[in-house]
Design a protein around this motif. Structure first.
Motif, PDB file in Angstrom:
ATOM      1  N   UNK A 182       5.185 -10.146   1.334  1.00 35.83           N
ATOM      2  CA  UNK A 182       6.594  -9.839   1.056  1.00 35.83           C
ATOM      3  C   UNK A 182       7.463 -11.070   1.295  1.00 35.83           C
ATOM      4  N   UNK A 183       7.242 -11.758   2.408  1.00 34.68           N
ATOM      5  CA  UNK A 183       8.033 -12.962   2.699  1.00 34.68           C
ATOM      6  C   UNK A 183       7.847 -14.033   1.623  1.00 34.68           C
ATOM      7  N   UNK A 184       6.617 -14.163   1.124  1.00 33.23           N
ATOM      8  CA  UNK A 184       6.360 -15.150   0.068  1.00 33.23           C
ATOM      9  C   UNK A 184       7.128 -14.835  -1.211  1.00 33.23           C
ATOM     10  N   UNK A 185       7.395 -13.557  -1.442  1.00 29.42           N
ATOM     11  CA  UNK A 185       8.044 -13.161  -2.691  1.00 29.42           C
ATOM     12  C   UNK A 185       9.569 -13.123  -2.592  1.00 29.42           C
ATOM     13  N   UNK A 186      10.108 -13.299  -1.390  1.00 30.25           N
ATOM     14  CA  UNK A 186      11.552 -13.217  -1.180  1.00 30.25           C
ATOM     15  C   UNK A 186      12.138 -14.571  -0.836  1.00 30.25           C
ATOM     16  N   UNK A 187      13.384 -14.764  -1.218  1.00 30.31           N
ATOM     17  CA  UNK A 187      14.103 -15.935  -0.730  1.00 30.31           C
ATOM     18  C   UNK A 187      14.489 -15.657   0.725  1.00 30.31           C
ATOM     19  N   UNK A 188      14.871 -16.684   1.426  1.00 30.18           N
ATOM     20  CA  UNK A 188      15.300 -16.506   2.821  1.00 30.18           C
ATOM     21  C   UNK A 188      16.467 -15.515   2.877  1.00 30.18           C
ATOM     22  N   UNK A 196      -1.218 -10.371   5.018  1.00 31.05           N
ATOM     23  CA  UNK A 196      -0.895  -8.950   5.034  1.00 31.05           C
ATOM     24  C   UNK A 196       0.388  -8.654   4.285  1.00 31.05           C
ATOM     25  N   UNK A 197       0.783  -7.395   4.341  1.00 30.32           N
ATOM     26  CA  UNK A 197       1.960  -6.950   3.591  1.00 30.32           C
ATOM     27  C   UNK A 197       3.210  -7.768   3.902  1.00 30.32           C
ATOM     28  N   UNK A 198       3.478  -8.019   5.170  1.00 29.46           N
ATOM     29  CA  UNK A 198       4.693  -8.760   5.524  1.00 29.46           C
ATOM     30  C   UNK A 198       4.635 -10.199   5.036  1.00 29.46           C
ATOM     31  N   UNK A 199       3.466 -10.833   5.150  1.00 27.12           N
ATOM     32  CA  UNK A 199       3.317 -12.197   4.655  1.00 27.12           C
ATOM     33  C   UNK A 199       3.530 -12.283   3.151  1.00 27.12           C
ATOM     34  N   UNK A 217       2.358  -3.465  -5.435  1.00 29.86           N
ATOM     35  CA  UNK A 217       3.276  -2.933  -4.434  1.00 29.86           C
ATOM     36  C   UNK A 217       3.323  -1.418  -4.413  1.00 29.86           C
ATOM     37  N   UNK A 218       3.206  -0.790  -5.584  1.00 26.97           N
ATOM     38  CA  UNK A 218       3.214   0.669  -5.634  1.00 26.97           C
ATOM     39  C   UNK A 218       2.032   1.260  -4.884  1.00 26.97           C
ATOM     40  N   UNK A 219       0.880   0.624  -5.045  1.00 26.47           N
ATOM     41  CA  UNK A 219      -0.326   1.072  -4.332  1.00 26.47           C
ATOM     42  C   UNK A 219      -0.156   0.879  -2.819  1.00 26.47           C
ATOM     43  N   UNK A 220       0.426  -0.244  -2.428  1.00 23.22           N
ATOM     44  CA  UNK A 220       0.669  -0.499  -1.006  1.00 23.22           C
ATOM     45  C   UNK A 220       1.669   0.506  -0.441  1.00 23.22           C
ATOM     46  N   UNK A 221       2.701   0.824  -1.219  1.00 21.84           N
ATOM     47  CA  UNK A 221       3.696   1.813  -0.788  1.00 21.84           C
ATOM     48  C   UNK A 221       3.027   3.171  -0.568  1.00 21.84           C
ATOM     49  N   UNK A 233      10.535  -2.269  -0.609  1.00 24.71           N
ATOM     50  CA  UNK A 233      10.553  -3.706  -0.885  1.00 24.71           C
ATOM     51  C   UNK A 233       9.177  -4.178  -1.345  1.00 24.71           C
ATOM     52  N   UNK A 234       8.125  -3.661  -0.726  1.00 24.29           N
ATOM     53  CA  UNK A 234       6.772  -4.008  -1.165  1.00 24.29           C
ATOM     54  C   UNK A 234       6.557  -3.564  -2.607  1.00 24.29           C
TER      55      UNK A 234
END
Length: 178
Positions: free
Chosen positions: A120-126, A115-118, A61-65, A53-54
């Motif tokens: 990710x949440x910003x980039x996703x709808x609920x 961080x990663x989760x924050x 995201x690829x670098x984070x993965x 997902x990241x």
């Protein structure tokens, strides 16, 4: 319904608690399987759900993965190393500390708002976040199911899961990485 960050943070709390219980237990009474299984299950599920997902939803995201995969590989190697020692041996304590050296900053970084989760949440709808959380929990449940009410596999099964390549594990569980 929970969002993906809430599901992951719940696992972080579970792992921290299992770590501290193991660390603080009398060496003669230690049962490391709960900590090992909680961490390994988390690493598997995060590798199958959060890391892709990241890669798909955030900048770099690829670098984070890749960074997460390196973290996971390091922690898995340290878990396998720790299993070579009796909980009463000094080498067990140093191995447990070595895991925490990787794990603590990983959890802290993921849990911060930037961080990663924050991100990710910003980039996703609920709805997308809740769907990822459901996938996360479903895979976690698949891993939990065969091990009875306490959810911890015996030492032989745990070792086999720790050493199994992720692709092979995914096939055995009947899931895809998508």
């Amino acid at each position: 319904m929970a969002r993906i960050s809430e599901a992951v943070k719940q696992d972080h709390a579970l792992i921290k608690n299992a770590f501290h219980q193991l660390r603080n237990a009398d060496p003669e009474a230690r049962k490391p399987e709960e900590f090992i299984w909680a961490l390994d299950r988390y690493l598997i599920v995060e590798d199958l759900v959060v890391a892709p997902a990241l890669e798909n939803h955030i900048a770099q995201g690829g670098e984070r993965h890749r960074r997460l995969s390196d973290d996971f590989d390091s922690m898995n190697a340290k878990l396998r190393h720790m299993q070579q020692f009796s909980p009463t041996e000094a080498s067990f304590d140093s191995s447990l500390s070595a895991i925490w050296v990787d794990l603590e900053p990983h959890i802290r970084e993921e849990d911060t708002s930037g961080g990663d989760l924050g991100l990710l949440e910003e980039s996703l709808s609920r709805r997308e976040s809740e769907a990822l959380a459901k996938k996360y929990e479903d895979i976690k449940e698949l891993l939990q199911r065969p091990y009875g009410k306490d959810g911890v596999p015996d030492g032989r099964t745990l070792s086999a899961i720790l050493e199994m390549p992720r692709q092979e594990l995914m096939v055995k569980l009947g899931i895809s990485g998508q």
